[in-house]
Design a protein around this motif. Structure first.
Motif, short mmCIF file in Angstrom:
data_model
loop_
_atom_site.label_atom_id
_atom_site.label_comp_id
_atom_site.label_asym_id
_atom_site.label_seq_id
_atom_site.Cartn_x
_atom_site.Cartn_y
_atom_site.Cartn_z
N ARG A 1 -7.83 -1.70 6.84
CA ARG A 1 -7.38 -2.86 6.06
C ARG A 1 -5.93 -2.70 5.60
NH1 ARG A 1 -10.45 -3.74 0.68
NH2 ARG A 1 -8.60 -4.95 0.27
N GLU A 2 -5.52 -1.48 5.25
CA GLU A 2 -4.15 -1.26 4.79
C GLU A 2 -3.16 -1.47 5.93
OE1 GLU A 2 -5.14 2.03 1.31
OE2 GLU A 2 -4.61 2.70 3.32
N TYR A 3 -3.50 -0.98 7.11
CA TYR A 3 -2.59 -1.15 8.25
C TYR A 3 -2.49 -2.62 8.65
CZ TYR A 3 -0.78 -1.22 12.97
OH TYR A 3 -0.04 -1.53 14.08
N LEU A 4 -3.63 -3.31 8.76
CA LEU A 4 -3.61 -4.71 9.17
C LEU A 4 -2.87 -5.58 8.17
CD1 LEU A 4 -7.23 -5.21 10.60
CD2 LEU A 4 -5.10 -4.78 11.85
N SER A 5 -3.07 -5.31 6.87
CA SER A 5 -2.37 -6.08 5.84
C SER A 5 -0.87 -5.88 5.94
CB SER A 5 -2.87 -5.65 4.46
OG SER A 5 -2.19 -6.36 3.45
N ARG A 6 -0.44 -4.63 6.12
CA ARG A 6 1.00 -4.34 6.26
C ARG A 6 1.57 -4.96 7.53
NH1 ARG A 6 3.07 0.01 8.72
NH2 ARG A 6 1.10 1.16 8.65
N LEU A 7 0.81 -4.88 8.61
CA LEU A 7 1.27 -5.44 9.88
C LEU A 7 1.42 -6.96 9.79
CD1 LEU A 7 1.89 -5.06 12.92
CD2 LEU A 7 -0.57 -5.32 13.34
N GLY A 8 0.43 -7.62 9.18
CA GLY A 8 0.47 -9.08 9.10
C GLY A 8 1.64 -9.60 8.29
N LYS A 9 2.03 -8.87 7.25
CA LYS A 9 3.15 -9.31 6.41
C LYS A 9 4.46 -9.34 7.17
CE LYS A 9 1.20 -7.73 2.02
NZ LYS A 9 1.33 -6.78 0.89
N GLY A 10 4.56 -8.50 8.21
CA GLY A 10 5.82 -8.43 8.94
C GLY A 10 5.90 -9.32 10.15
N LEU A 11 4.86 -10.12 10.40
CA LEU A 11 4.85 -10.99 11.57
C LEU A 11 4.94 -12.46 11.16
CD1 LEU A 11 2.03 -9.30 13.71
CD2 LEU A 11 4.49 -9.15 14.04
#
Length: 352
Positions: free
Chosen positions: A265-275
């Motif tokens: 969840r932490e990785y996906l949340s961080r990834l989504g914010k940058g796209l």
């Protein structure tokens, strides 16, 4: 624990010398947990942390442990923090299964739920631990409570998102630490710094776990590896839904971009914010316009998020994710539709 927190009224603020003297006197007690006995610096750290959270000092001393630089709380303390925030928490279970539910005070129509079973514990490599063999009901309830609290009201936990057991510490049936590396201030040793100096800051949002205690999930790793190829936020949300359905949001994986241990969840949340958002579909060569396209399987929250981002773009708000997280205490990707539309109304000037 709940009554202790709710009824506590902070005493007038003491000066630092007074706090140091108090910590030195209290550290002599043989009734303190092991990490505080004859350790006034550690004790002062706990007292300062308690004051920042508005907790009774004894609640922090008995309920908060710092495992490798990361504060953790007992399931009982996390339950108390949830209830202090005004949310309803219900827990039930037995030796085979535990279910925890939270109903937020600002969204009473939605029930957040976490379910832990012994089968899930076995899959995570937990069932063979001594405390899990001897007290399965208590461990299942603790896992269910912390998981639903992170999902429903992360902002109420004051940065203490995990129990010591989740961070690899050995605990007893009450969740109290029996054996763990507690990284806090130490006494002065030749060549070392003053023990009353502030400890070095820990990287924000970093999951710090003993590598020997890490149990990775191939399925979770496959999901984040696929998400790493995403070019738009909509693709990441698909991976989020996939991980949620498979109960892998809290699985530990190695982040494809940093190589560090992190939760799905932490990785996906961080990834989504940058796209960026998904590119709008090209209009057909006909006269049909202004038709809202709803993707198959799209939820009400997805629609509300799209409306919010459109309103933010129109209002010229470039840091929407940051402002939303600051206002509501949770990332946009995890917010219910009611909160998303509430901020949309503020941006468009239609709020009541």
């Amino acid at each position: 624990m709940s009554a202790e927190i709710v009824k506590y009224q902070a005493a007038p603020a003491a000066t630092l010398p007074e706090k140091m003297q108090y910590a030195k006197a209290l550290a002599a007690s043989g009734m303190l947990p092991g990490q505080y006995r004859q350790q006034p610096a550690n004790l002062l750290y706990a007292l300062e942390y308690a004051e920042s959270l508005g907790l009774h000092p004894m609640a922090a001393i008995t309920g908060i442990h710092v495992i490798e630089g990361k504060p953790s709380a007992s399931a009982a303390l996390i339950s108390a923090l949830v209830r202090r925030a005004g949310h309803k928490l219900r827990v039930q279970g037995n030796d085979q299964e535990a279910v925890a539910q939270i109903i937020r005070s600002d969204d009473p129509d939605w029930v957040f739920e976490a379910r832990w079973t012994m089968a899930r514990a076995e899959q995570a490599g937990l069932a063979k631990k001594k405390v899990w063999r001897e007290y399965p009901a208590a461990m299942l309830k603790a896992r269910a409570i912390t998981e639903v609290a992170r999902d429903a009201c992360e902002e109420a936990l004051s940065g203490m998102h995990y129990t010591p057991e989740e961070l690899g510490a050995n605990v007893n049936a009450e969740g109290e630490v029996v054996d763990a590396e507690v990284q806090q201030l130490r006494r002065v040793q030749p060549g070392e710094q003053d023990p009353w100096a502030a400890p070095p800051p820990q990287p924000k949002g970093t999951l710090v776990v003993d590598p020997e205690c890490i149990v990775t999930h191939p399925e979770g790793q496959a999901i984040v590896d696929a998400a790493a190829k995403a070019t738009h936020r909509a693709e990441v949300k698909e991976r989020w839904a996939e991980a949620k359905d498979a109960e892998l949001l809290h699985a530990v994986i190695k982040a494809p971009d940093t190589g560090e241990w992190e939760m799905v969840r932490e990785y996906l949340s961080r990834l989504g914010k940058g796209l960026p958002d998904a590119a709008p579909a090209e209009s057909a060569e006909d006269d049909v316009t202004d038709v809202e396209v709803v993707a198959e399987g799209e939820t009400d929250a997805d629609i509300a998020e799209r409306e919010l981002r459109a309103a933010a773009e129109k209002a010229g708000l470039d840091n929407l994710d940051e402002e939303f997280s600051r206002s509501y205490g949770i990332p946009i990707e995890q917010a219910p539709a009611s909160q998303l539309r509430g901020m949309t109304a503020i941006l468009t000037g239609t709020a009541a």
